[in-house]
Design a protein around this motif. Structure first.
Motif, PDB file in Angstrom:
ATOM      1  N   ARG A 235       8.988   2.696  -4.849  1.00 48.23           N
ATOM      2  CA  ARG A 235       8.426   1.693  -3.471  1.00 48.23           C
ATOM      3  C   ARG A 235       7.131   1.789  -3.317  1.00 48.23           C
ATOM      4  O   ARG A 235       6.603   1.039  -2.358  1.00 48.23           O
ATOM      5  CB  ARG A 235       9.241   2.553  -2.331  1.00 48.23           C
ATOM      6  N   LEU A 236       6.265   2.544  -4.089  1.00 51.06           N
ATOM      7  CA  LEU A 236       5.023   2.697  -3.833  1.00 51.06           C
ATOM      8  C   LEU A 236       4.194   1.056  -4.231  1.00 51.06           C
ATOM      9  O   LEU A 236       3.119   0.909  -3.848  1.00 51.06           O
ATOM     10  CB  LEU A 236       4.313   3.497  -4.772  1.00 51.06           C
ATOM     11  N   TYR A 237       4.934   0.721  -5.214  1.00 50.95           N
ATOM     12  CA  TYR A 237       4.339  -0.554  -5.959  1.00 50.95           C
ATOM     13  C   TYR A 237       4.241  -1.856  -5.060  1.00 50.95           C
ATOM     14  O   TYR A 237       5.113  -2.155  -4.552  1.00 50.95           O
ATOM     15  CB  TYR A 237       5.220  -0.871  -7.214  1.00 50.95           C
ATOM     16  N   ARG A 238       3.119  -2.376  -5.171  1.00 52.02           N
ATOM     17  CA  ARG A 238       2.879  -3.501  -4.148  1.00 52.02           C
ATOM     18  C   ARG A 238       2.484  -4.662  -5.108  1.00 52.02           C
ATOM     19  O   ARG A 238       1.407  -4.828  -5.546  1.00 52.02           O
ATOM     20  CB  ARG A 238       1.879  -3.358  -3.244  1.00 52.02           C
ATOM     21  N   PRO A 239       3.359  -5.431  -5.718  1.00 54.59           N
ATOM     22  CA  PRO A 239       3.157  -6.652  -6.575  1.00 54.59           C
ATOM     23  C   PRO A 239       2.004  -7.314  -6.124  1.00 54.59           C
ATOM     24  O   PRO A 239       1.423  -7.937  -6.953  1.00 54.59           O
ATOM     25  CB  PRO A 239       4.594  -7.357  -6.466  1.00 54.59           C
TER      26      PRO A 239
END
Ligand SMILES: [Zn+2]
Length: 543
Positions: free
Chosen positions: A526-530
């Motif tokens: 959920r940390l990933y910000r594409p």
């Protein structure tokens, strides 16, 4: 010879005046440029300010410099102020971040870095402005009041007198003083030693506020998606490289002869998080964006290396610089920057060149069957002794400045030495790409290179780096950011070389790095910000 005698208060007044007038040259020069000293207003302002500074120093000495403490206090203040004055003179501001760098250098036991700064011109400056006046202070006999009580009384009287005179001057010029100070707030950065002193207090408060907070583990949900072949990334943390000295980014001289022949993506509009190593390096691996980032906050939560490790990637940090600044605390790491062995083929002028970081890369990668991220923290273009950073064979631009004090070399010689460091960086990065290409049958791979900050090379009299971000020139913030992806990895992340070539002018920064690494290792969390991932976001949106 009989030693002349001087009263304690006169000695205090003279030392304070010396620091105010002589060791604040950068301040007075800047003031003279903005103020017409020939006008009544201008002159009274300068006079008021000089009395204010002298008065404050006198109060400090009167209160703390009792009897036996007086001479040591005056001498220590002289040395510190002279050192600050020397650096202010070459455009280096001693703010809380710079002080943190100094502390980190001391913590890393990095005597090389300290020794490199100590140039002949610095020593001459200290001899003249610290050693000589200190010798005079030692030589003089100080006359103190006959009894302690009278001494205290005398000092209080003096202190009261100083306060009255300074207050009267400030009141008389109040309107102009407040107006001018508000309009020229940046001048305070060179107020010696007041600005560094308040910065030290600021740093102390911040570090202590940081001490008692809890560590937050981020990305517990991080998992790698299955992606077939082993994936290997080599992330190179550059040092002091500025974008406009890379021919890949348009520099007129060929500083990237090798990389220009590779199919690399060079992001020409890339910006650093800070202007110093200790500030930028943790930021490059942090999930905090520049606006919310501080080194203390970042140290209290997981960084992208922790998250990648948690997801199953074998992470190794290799250092040929001072240290990883806390980033590699929870992953495997090696530091080559000590106990230099003169017999090593990489030994050069007391240290190792960056190629030492490429030794036994394969063994490191093969240690586990997992995907691997190897972070190489280079010495890159670390100043001020640029000429020490590259082997002789890379001295493409001559004559190159061979001094530890770039401000004593002609500008073009400084530029030559600096550009040679980029030619060598070009070679090291190209060797990494060649290594990855040779192993293409076994790994899908990438090389990601970003400098931690840039460097001033004498433009407007400013050298080195570390100016507060708001006033730092572009040269200290505009950085090279270069990526190479193996063709198979490019295909797997569905990126066509054309899209890549089209998006390299987009504005990007250190904020993009953590998310790009997650993307390249196919980590879901959920940390990933594409949208921050250079390839899944920046380039995809563009294409
Ligand atoms: Zn740096």
């Amino acid at each position: 010879m009989k030693r002349p005698t001087i009263s304690a208060t006169i000695l205090i007044a003279l030392t304070a005046l010396f620091i105010t007038l002589v060791l604040n040259q950068p301040f007075w020069h800047a003031l003279a440029q903005r103020l017409d000293l020939a006008t009544v207003e201008g002159f009274s302002f300068a006079l008021t300010f000089a009395s204010l500074m002298t008065g404050l120093l006198m109060l400090l000495f009167l209160l703390l410099g009792q009897r036996l403490l007086l001479k040591p206090l005056l001498i220590v203040t002289l040395f510190v102020s002279a050192l600050i004055s020397y650096f202010n003179g070459i455009g280096v501001v001693i703010d809380d971040e710079m002080l943190r760098n100094v502390l980190e250098t001391a913590r890393d036991h990095n005597s090389n870095e300290a020794a490199e700064l100590a140039s002949a011109s610095m020593i001459r400056f200290l001899l003249l402005y610290a050693v000589l006046p200190s010798a005079a202070i030692l030589f003089l006999r100080v006359r103190h009041a006959p009894t302690l009580l009278r001494g205290v009384g005398q000092r209080l009287l003096w202190a009261g007198g100083v306060i009255v005179v300074v207050a009267a001057l400030v009141m008389l010029n109040f309107k102009y003083v407040t107006y001018f100070s508000r309009e020229n707030r940046d001048l305070r950065l060179t107020l010696n030693p007041f600005f560094p002193l308040t910065s030290a207090v600021k740093l102390y408060k911040r570090e202590h506020a940081a001490g008692d907070r809890q560590f937050t583990v981020l990305g517990r949900d991080a998992r790698q998606r299955p992606h077939g072949k082993k994936r290997v990334g080599i992330m190179v943390v550059g040092e002091t490289a500025r974008a406009d000295r890379f021919s890949l980014d348009g520099y007129r001289r060929k500083t990237n002869p090798l990389l220009e022949r590779e199919s690399v993506a060079s992001f020409t509009n890339a910006w650093s998080c800070g202007t110093s190593t200790a500030y930028s390096v943790p930021c490059m691996f942090s999930f905090l964006d520049r606006r919310h980032y501080s080194p203390a906050r970042a140290s209290r939560q997981s960084n992208v290396l922790d998250v990648l490790r948690g997801a199953g990637v074998n992470v190794v940090w290799r250092d040929n610089n001072s240290s990883c600044k806390g980033v590699c605390e929870r992953v495997a790491s090696e530091n080559f920057h000590h106990d230099f062995d003169p017999a090593s083929p990489y030994y050069h002028k007391g240290e190792y060149t960056d190629e030492i970081l490429l030794e036994n890369l394969e063994a490191l990668i093969e240690k586990t069957p997992d995907d691997a991220l190897i972070v190489l923290h280079t010495m890159g273009s670390h100043g001020p002794a640029y000429y020490k950073r590259y082997p002789e064979a890379f001295e493409r631009f001559t004559p190159a400045c061979r001094s530890n004090s770039p401000h004593e070399c002609p500008d073009d010689e400084v530029d030559n030495a600096y550009s040679n460091t980029i030619v060598y960086t070009d070679y090291v990065l190209d060797r990494i790409i060649r290594f990855l290409r040779e192993h293409e049958d076994r790994y899908d791979s990438f090389m990601l290179y970003a400098s931690d900050h840039g460097e001033s090379l004498g433009e407007n009299g400013v050298y080195l780096h570390g100016l507060p971000y708001l006033i730092a020139p572009e040269a200290q913030k505009h950085i090279p950011l270069i990526a190479w992806l193996s063709p198979e990895l490019e295909r797997k992340i569905r990126l066509s070389p054309k899209t890549l070539a089209d998006c390299t002018d987009e504005p990007v920064s250190h904020d993009n790095l953590a998310h790009t690494l997650l993307g390249l290792f196919d980590v879901s969390t959920r940390l990933y910000r594409p949208e921050l991932d250079l390839f899944a976001g920046v380039c995809r949106q563009h294409g």
